[in-house]
Design a protein around this motif. Structure first.
Motif, PDB file in Angstrom:
ATOM      1  N   UNK A 240       0.813  -1.224   0.000  1.00 23.65           N
ATOM      2  CA  UNK A 240       0.000   0.000   0.000  1.00 23.65           C
ATOM      3  C   UNK A 240       0.846   1.274   0.000  1.00 23.65           C
ATOM      4  N   UNK A 241       2.123   1.155  -0.319  1.00 24.16           N
ATOM      5  CA  UNK A 241       2.997   2.327  -0.210  1.00 24.16           C
ATOM      6  C   UNK A 241       2.589   3.478  -1.123  1.00 24.16           C
ATOM      7  N   UNK A 242       1.852   3.191  -2.201  1.00 24.44           N
ATOM      8  CA  UNK A 242       1.457   4.250  -3.130  1.00 24.44           C
ATOM      9  C   UNK A 242      -0.025   4.619  -3.004  1.00 24.44           C
ATOM     10  N   UNK A 243      -0.706   4.081  -1.984  1.00 25.26           N
ATOM     11  CA  UNK A 243      -2.109   4.441  -1.784  1.00 25.26           C
ATOM     12  C   UNK A 243      -2.256   5.934  -1.534  1.00 25.26           C
ATOM     13  N   UNK A 244      -3.256   6.521  -2.134  1.00 27.51           N
ATOM     14  CA  UNK A 244      -3.519   7.941  -1.937  1.00 27.51           C
ATOM     15  C   UNK A 244      -4.179   8.152  -0.579  1.00 27.51           C
ATOM     16  N   UNK A 245      -3.689   9.137   0.162  1.00 22.44           N
ATOM     17  CA  UNK A 245      -4.272   9.420   1.469  1.00 22.44           C
ATOM     18  C   UNK A 245      -5.662  10.022   1.309  1.00 22.44           C
ATOM     19  N   UNK A 246      -6.536   9.685   2.249  1.00 20.07           N
ATOM     20  CA  UNK A 246      -7.887  10.224   2.233  1.00 20.07           C
ATOM     21  C   UNK A 246      -7.863  11.695   2.634  1.00 20.07           C
ATOM     22  N   UNK A 247      -8.847  12.441   2.162  1.00 20.41           N
ATOM     23  CA  UNK A 247      -8.948  13.856   2.521  1.00 20.41           C
ATOM     24  C   UNK A 247      -9.408  14.005   3.965  1.00 20.41           C
ATOM     25  N   UNK A 248      -9.113  15.157   4.535  1.00 24.07           N
ATOM     26  CA  UNK A 248      -9.570  15.454   5.894  1.00 24.07           C
ATOM     27  C   UNK A 248     -11.092  15.356   5.983  1.00 24.07           C
ATOM     28  N   UNK A 249     -11.779  15.830   4.937  1.00 22.44           N
ATOM     29  CA  UNK A 249     -13.244  15.833   4.937  1.00 22.44           C
ATOM     30  C   UNK A 249     -13.808  14.413   4.929  1.00 22.44           C
ATOM     31  N   UNK A 250     -13.137  13.492   4.229  1.00 20.81           N
ATOM     32  CA  UNK A 250     -13.630  12.121   4.202  1.00 20.81           C
ATOM     33  C   UNK A 250     -13.474  11.461   5.569  1.00 20.81           C
ATOM     34  N   UNK A 251     -12.367  11.717   6.237  1.00 17.86           N
ATOM     35  CA  UNK A 251     -12.178  11.184   7.587  1.00 17.86           C
ATOM     36  C   UNK A 251     -13.235  11.767   8.531  1.00 17.86           C
ATOM     37  N   UNK A 252     -13.494  13.045   8.410  1.00 16.35           N
ATOM     38  CA  UNK A 252     -14.507  13.697   9.237  1.00 16.35           C
ATOM     39  C   UNK A 252     -15.879  13.059   9.013  1.00 16.35           C
TER      40      UNK A 252
END
Length: 319
Positions: A240-252
């Motif tokens: 998963x080293x190249x997985x795109x991080x989720x946005x702050x809004x999605x985590x919220x």
């Protein structure tokens, strides 16, 4: 807003929302969703806040192939490797954290499960920590059985941590060396041994919002009352080293929806919180009411002092 307010009022009256209702929340305005989730948190939990810290009690050389994990022996990472720690460093860290105001502390170990000999060693350690430090004790020791959990419970360990990681449907894409039901069975064994359970998952490992909701519903069915939400830290050398991080809004949004599904739980921001621009503040205003502070297992976290200041600023009271 009318739909969410109606749902909130039904939950206040004891109703448990279903998957269809939870999925509708995915499209609701985030600000309004967060506001109502925060109201529900206050209604069911007041301003109680649960902060914990962890120590990497045994590192690396894990036989399991969880695709997110730096400690798996299946991947080439730069993680430090060492066997189960002796008592003194675990005790020292417990006392340091307690003196900083932290009320809960967990020893987390790599591997599918601790051996009987390792459990006995950890039991002796936890007895000594329990006798010398008032901090609440937790253990994350993998897929242990009921007798092993009983030994730890009798030594003063009150809670077991064992993440489901993701939904039942998505789990085979994440790990193939053990099964989702192995996790479930370990959780049930800990509960039979008289322990409470902390279990959640990792967001950003290729799961859908449906997977996240399915996991929350599974946790509700299991009666889990502490739910860590981790944000993937893509580790070099893992799949998963190249997985795109989720946005702050999605985590919220995930946090807010989890409050609707698990209204009475401690929803705990865990690994990866440092990626959030505000270190989790908006999530703590959207239904979250717990956190893991300090460093994580193989990555850095947020300092206890910084977290204590944020907790006070938001009006929470340590439970």
């Amino acid at each position: 807003m009318d739909y969410m307010e109606e749902l909130r009022n039904k939950i206040y009256a004891g109703y448990e929302i279903n998957k269809t209702e939870a999925m509708l929340l995915v499209k609701m305005p985030l600000d309004e969703l967060s506001q109502i989730a925060d109201e529900m948190r206050k209604y069911f939990c007041g301003n109680k806040f649960d902060i914990c810290t962890i120590i990497n009690g045994k590192s690396g050389r894990c036989s399991e192939n969880c695709k997110y994990c730096a400690q798996s022996a299946h991947y080439k990472t730069k993680v430090e490797e060492y066997p189960l720690l002796d008592t003194q460093p675990i005790l020292d860290e417990a006392e340091y954290n307690y003196n900083k105001g932290v009320m809960r502390y967990s020893v987390v170990t790599s591997g599918r499960a601790l051996s009987d000999a390792e459990v006995d060693k950890l039991v002796d350690t936890m007895k000594q920590v329990h006798a010398k430090c008032p901090i609440k004790l937790c253990v994350s020791g993998g897929l242990l059985n009921e007798m092993q959990f009983k030994k730890l419970h009798e030594a003063g360990v009150e809670r077991v941590h064992n993440n489901l990681e993701t939904s039942r449907n998505h789990f085979p894409d994440v790990c193939t060396t053990h099964e989702f039901d192995d996790k479930v069975n370990a959780i049930k064994a800990a509960q039979k041994a008289g322990m409470s359970v902390c279990s959640g998952g990792i967001m950003g490992i290729g799961e859908t919002m449906e997977d996240r909701i399915d996991m929350a519903l599974e946790l509700r069915n299991l009666g889990v009352n502490s739910v860590p939400i981790n944000i993937l830290n893509p580790i070099a050398g893992t799949p998963y080293e190249h997985n795109k991080r989720l946005s702050d809004e999605e985590i919220q949004r995930i946090v807010a929806i989890y409050r609707f599904i698990l209204p009475k739980a401690f929803i705990r921001l865990a690994g990866g919180r440092g990626f959030l621009a505000d270190k989790g503040m908006k999530c703590f205003q959207s239904g979250a009411n717990a956190a893991i502070s300090g460093d994580m297992l193989t990555t850095s976290g947020i300092s206890i002092d910084t977290d204590m200041q944020m907790i006070k600023q938001l009006g929470f009271k340590l439970s």
